[in-house]
Scaffold this motif. Sequence first.
Motif, PDB file in Angstrom:
ATOM      1  N   ALA A  39      58.901  58.683  11.635  1.00  0.00           N
ATOM      2  CA  ALA A  39      58.765  59.825  10.739  1.00  0.00           C
ATOM      3  C   ALA A  39      59.984  60.735  10.762  1.00  0.00           C
ATOM      4  N   ALA A  40      60.789  60.650  11.810  1.00  0.00           N
ATOM      5  CA  ALA A  40      61.914  61.575  11.963  1.00  0.00           C
ATOM      6  C   ALA A  40      63.205  61.066  11.335  1.00  0.00           C
ATOM      7  N   VAL A  41      63.202  59.864  10.738  1.00  0.00           N
ATOM      8  CA  VAL A  41      64.457  59.323  10.221  1.00  0.00           C
ATOM      9  C   VAL A  41      64.935  60.121   9.016  1.00  0.00           C
ATOM     10  N   ALA A  42      66.260  60.121   8.832  1.00  0.00           N
ATOM     11  CA  ALA A  42      66.896  60.784   7.704  1.00  0.00           C
ATOM     12  C   ALA A  42      67.916  59.828   7.100  1.00  0.00           C
ATOM     13  N   PRO A  43      68.300  60.038   5.842  1.00  0.00           N
ATOM     14  CA  PRO A  43      69.299  59.157   5.229  1.00  0.00           C
ATOM     15  C   PRO A  43      70.556  59.021   6.083  1.00  0.00           C
ATOM     16  N   GLY A  44      70.976  57.776   6.263  1.00  0.00           N
ATOM     17  CA  GLY A  44      72.145  57.487   7.079  1.00  0.00           C
ATOM     18  C   GLY A  44      71.838  57.134   8.513  1.00  0.00           C
ATOM     19  N   GLU A  54      59.137  47.465   4.647  1.00  0.00           N
ATOM     20  CA  GLU A  54      60.177  48.406   4.224  1.00  0.00           C
ATOM     21  C   GLU A  54      60.845  47.904   2.945  1.00  0.00           C
ATOM     22  N   GLU A  55      61.234  48.839   2.086  1.00  0.00           N
ATOM     23  CA  GLU A  55      61.970  48.516   0.869  1.00  0.00           C
ATOM     24  C   GLU A  55      63.469  48.560   1.191  1.00  0.00           C
ATOM     25  N   CYS A  56      64.142  47.401   1.101  1.00  0.00           N
ATOM     26  CA  CYS A  56      65.565  47.298   1.425  1.00  0.00           C
ATOM     27  C   CYS A  56      66.351  47.219   0.119  1.00  0.00           C
ATOM     28  N   PHE A  57      67.065  48.278  -0.229  1.00  0.00           N
ATOM     29  CA  PHE A  57      67.700  48.425  -1.534  1.00  0.00           C
ATOM     30  C   PHE A  57      68.834  49.434  -1.396  1.00  0.00           C
ATOM     31  N   PRO A  58      69.987  49.244  -2.012  1.00  0.00           N
ATOM     32  CA  PRO A  58      70.432  48.153  -2.903  1.00  0.00           C
ATOM     33  C   PRO A  58      71.129  47.014  -2.172  1.00  0.00           C
ATOM     34  N   THR A  59      70.950  46.936  -0.851  1.00  0.00           N
ATOM     35  CA  THR A  59      71.382  45.798  -0.063  1.00  0.00           C
ATOM     36  C   THR A  59      70.362  45.614   1.050  1.00  0.00           C
ATOM     37  N   VAL A  60      70.479  44.500   1.770  1.00  0.00           N
ATOM     38  CA  VAL A  60      69.556  44.253   2.879  1.00  0.00           C
ATOM     39  C   VAL A  60      70.258  44.530   4.202  1.00  0.00           C
ATOM     40  N   ASN A  61      71.465  44.009   4.360  1.00  0.00           N
ATOM     41  CA  ASN A  61      72.259  44.405   5.524  1.00  0.00           C
ATOM     42  C   ASN A  61      73.690  44.650   5.095  1.00  0.00           C
ATOM     43  N   GLY A  62      74.535  44.931   6.054  1.00  0.00           N
ATOM     44  CA  GLY A  62      75.898  45.345   5.760  1.00  0.00           C
ATOM     45  C   GLY A  62      76.122  46.747   6.304  1.00  0.00           C
ATOM     46  N   PRO A  63      77.048  47.478   5.723  1.00  0.00           N
ATOM     47  CA  PRO A  63      77.296  48.848   6.215  1.00  0.00           C
ATOM     48  C   PRO A  63      76.053  49.733   6.150  1.00  0.00           C
ATOM     49  N   ASP A  65      72.565  49.274   6.837  1.00  0.00           N
ATOM     50  CA  ASP A  65      71.611  48.330   7.399  1.00  0.00           C
ATOM     51  C   ASP A  65      70.217  48.579   6.830  1.00  0.00           C
ATOM     52  N   HIS A  66      69.648  47.550   6.210  1.00  0.00           N
ATOM     53  CA  HIS A  66      68.362  47.623   5.530  1.00  0.00           C
ATOM     54  C   HIS A  66      68.401  48.525   4.291  1.00  0.00           C
ATOM     55  N   GLY A  67      69.596  48.806   3.819  1.00  0.00           N
ATOM     56  CA  GLY A  67      69.718  49.553   2.581  1.00  0.00           C
ATOM     57  C   GLY A  67      69.640  51.049   2.775  1.00  0.00           C
ATOM     58  N   GLU A  68      69.455  51.758   1.657  1.00  0.00           N
ATOM     59  CA  GLU A  68      69.506  53.211   1.662  1.00  0.00           C
ATOM     60  C   GLU A  68      68.183  53.903   1.373  1.00  0.00           C
ATOM     61  N   VAL A  69      67.186  53.181   0.857  1.00  0.00           N
ATOM     62  CA  VAL A  69      65.973  53.894   0.412  1.00  0.00           C
ATOM     63  C   VAL A  69      64.856  53.914   1.453  1.00  0.00           C
ATOM     64  N   TRP A  70      64.928  53.055   2.488  1.00  0.00           N
ATOM     65  CA  TRP A  70      63.863  53.034   3.491  1.00  0.00           C
ATOM     66  C   TRP A  70      63.784  54.354   4.252  1.00  0.00           C
ATOM     67  N   SER A  71      64.904  55.096   4.301  1.00  0.00           N
ATOM     68  CA  SER A  71      64.966  56.342   5.064  1.00  0.00           C
ATOM     69  C   SER A  71      64.872  57.592   4.176  1.00  0.00           C
ATOM     70  N   ARG A  72      64.621  57.401   2.884  1.00  0.00           N
ATOM     71  CA  ARG A  72      64.569  58.534   1.960  1.00  0.00           C
ATOM     72  C   ARG A  72      63.141  58.764   1.464  1.00  0.00           C
TER      73      ARG A  72
END
Length: 265
Positions: A39-44, A54-63, A65-72
């Motif tokens: 619950a405490a996660v934040a973008p980045g 989890e929704e992994c978007f607009p990538t799955v891994n890479g810089p 990790d698991h995308g950008e929307v899972w933490s928003r």
Amino acid sequence: MSPLTVRTDPALGGRWTSLATPDREWLWRNPRVPAAVRAAVAPGDPFVDAGGGEECFPTVNGPSDHGEVWSRPWDTLADGVAHVRAGGLALTRRLTTHDGAVRADYTVTGPPHSRVLHAVHLLLDVGPGARLEVPGTPEVLVVEWPRPGATSPTTWPDGGGVPLDAFGPDDGTARCAVVATDRVDVVDGTDRLRLRWGADAGAPVSLVVWRNLGGWPDGAPYRSVGIEPLLGAETNLDRAAPDRVARLDGSGRLAWRLEAKNLPL
């Protein structure tokens, strides 16, 4: 057919918190991760493997990790409809149930011809005897193996020396593989979870199998099984060849869908 229900948490990245019948829960929860940590996660923030979906978007891994929307946090637009923005793109999800099946309809909008990958990262609570059924012998791309950053082509059910279609007891291995298919049945005990998915305009779709039988992470490995319908055919947007990514059309739109059913054996 035993009817499926779904619950999500838009405030926590649109996370799937339950995919269940009256008799069983299909989604695994990581006992090592307290709810307060997720619950405490934040973008980045680094990815927190809490389980669920989890929704992994607009990538799955890479810089990212698991995308950008899972933490928003996602905006709730209507009953079953949620929306999030990241990286100049917008993702809308509509969840419905009909005749005992759960359906997720996704729409991606943004600049025309934008490149995108999107995985529905479902971690499943299945026993050592569970198996995966995929038609034929489709192409498989084992990613991040035999070393970080590498990819290794093979065919189903090979996953770089381990069987992707079977699990069994912990063997100290971990593999992530992209399978060229739009369907999979997960058979566990007396239940069969049937997943089918597809995209508009001929966009590529595939399946990510995460088979971690005590091989990851280094130093504190545990067991987790991910069955991840994928828009695209790679996990790393930066590395993916042109034919392995999905692209928005000339109007800046792309839609795809996933359906899940529970079928007793």
